[in-house]
Write an enzyme that holds these catalytic residues in place. Structure first.
Site, mmCIF file in Angstrom:
data_model
loop_
_atom_site.group_PDB
_atom_site.id
_atom_site.type_symbol
_atom_site.label_atom_id
_atom_site.label_comp_id
_atom_site.label_asym_id
_atom_site.label_seq_id
_atom_site.Cartn_x
_atom_site.Cartn_y
_atom_site.Cartn_z
ATOM 1 N N LYS A 66 39.968 -0.068 -29.340
ATOM 2 C CA LYS A 66 39.635 0.711 -28.155
ATOM 3 C C LYS A 66 38.316 0.121 -27.406
ATOM 4 O O LYS A 66 37.509 -0.069 -25.698
ATOM 5 C CB LYS A 66 38.546 2.400 -28.424
ATOM 6 C CG LYS A 66 39.907 2.824 -29.137
ATOM 7 C CD LYS A 66 39.634 4.169 -29.655
ATOM 8 C CE LYS A 66 40.780 5.706 -29.607
ATOM 9 N NZ LYS A 66 40.378 6.240 -29.778
ATOM 10 N N ASP A 100 40.322 10.772 -24.577
ATOM 11 C CA ASP A 100 40.133 11.256 -25.811
ATOM 12 C C ASP A 100 38.822 12.355 -25.928
ATOM 13 O O ASP A 100 39.349 13.170 -26.088
ATOM 14 C CB ASP A 100 39.285 9.988 -26.941
ATOM 15 C CG ASP A 100 39.973 9.268 -27.479
ATOM 16 O OD1 ASP A 100 41.214 9.192 -27.800
ATOM 17 O OD2 ASP A 100 39.941 8.264 -28.067
#
Length: 268
Positions: A66, A100
């Site tokens: 990420k 997220d």
């Protein structure tokens, strides 16, 4: 010809994203397919270019890629601020997003937990921790970050602003005043299902314990929460909500959230 989507990470065999997204595509009658790809950090740039060249519709990015992705692609303002990407769209170049934080917030809302003005302790300082720290701080939560390497926690805290960062050695003291504990690390993930950073003797009954790990469904951390009389919240709906937002970004279509949740629950 089917439109291909996927998730990249290392490890990746545990991912339920293919089951979830393929169920959504089928329910909507879309000629699309979703697959998991194991990609090492040093190969991510080549993998993204390859996916673009082969006409992929979009990707999810998971641990440990990420943060790596940030330096390789264009990002939207939120992802740039967070410093981590979990969703990539190929419709106009290669652009990264981060879903997220909103996934975590919606998960707690589903569980009846309000984050505004609550003391939130995040375990970990990686991509998911970054997303949750930025999103929750903007939503009015009082955030602390604890990490095995204190320097990483302090660096992230400074980037977010009005946040404290420290090592795991002060967890006992910090947990006494914590309302919501969130594990964003891979500790407790299959196959290391017996591991946990926090145990029942460190918790209190007014604590909400949210583990973003969703495989297994009931992690050791959540078992410890139950033993302490605390409120356990699984990572399943975070997976679903962040995936649903990614689905919207890729397709412009409203995702069938109930179908996605059902597919994940059945798989577990």
């Amino acid at each position: 010809m089917k439109q291909v989507f996927g998730v990249m990470g290392d490890p990746i065999a545990h991912s339920l994203s293919p089951i979830m997204h393929n169920a959504a595509f089928e329910a909507l009658g879309m000629d699309c397919t979703f697959h998991a790809f194991r990609v090492k950090q040093e190969d991510l740039g080549d993998a993204l270019k390859g996916a673009k060249a082969m006409g992929f519709g979009g990707l999810n990015i998971t641990v440990p890629l990420k943060e790596t992705a940030i330096g390789l692609i264009e990002t939207d303002p939120l992802a740039a601020r967070i410093g981590a990407v979990n969703t990539i769209d190929f419709r106009d170049g290669i652009k990264g997003y981060n879903t997220d934080g909103i996934g975590a917030q919606k998960t707690l809302e589903d569980a009846g937990v309000d984050i505004q003005d609550r003391n939130v302790l995040i375990l970990g300082a990686g991509g998911a921790a970054r997303a949750i720290a930025f999103t929750f701080t903007e939503a009015g939560a009082k955030v602390n970050i604890a990490n095995r390497t204190p320097e990483r926690a302090m660096t992230l805290a400074a980037e977010v602003g009005n946040v404290n960062g420290f090592g795991l050695d002060v967890l006992d003291r910090c947990l006494k005043d914590t309302d919501i504990l969130i594990n964003t690390t891979t500790v407790g993930m299959d196959p290391c299902i017996g591991d946990t950073i926090v145990t029942a003797d460190q918790m209190h009954s007014d604590l909400t314990v949210f583990d973003v790990v969703y495989n297994p469904l009931k992690t050791r951390l959540l078992q410890e929460a139950e033993a302490a009389g605390a409120k356990p919240v699984t990572g399943i709906m975070m997976l679903v909500y962040q995936g649903a937002e990614a689905f919207r970004i890729w397709t412009g279509v409203e995702p069938p959230v109930d179908v996605m949740k059902k597919a994940v629950m059945e798989a577990l």
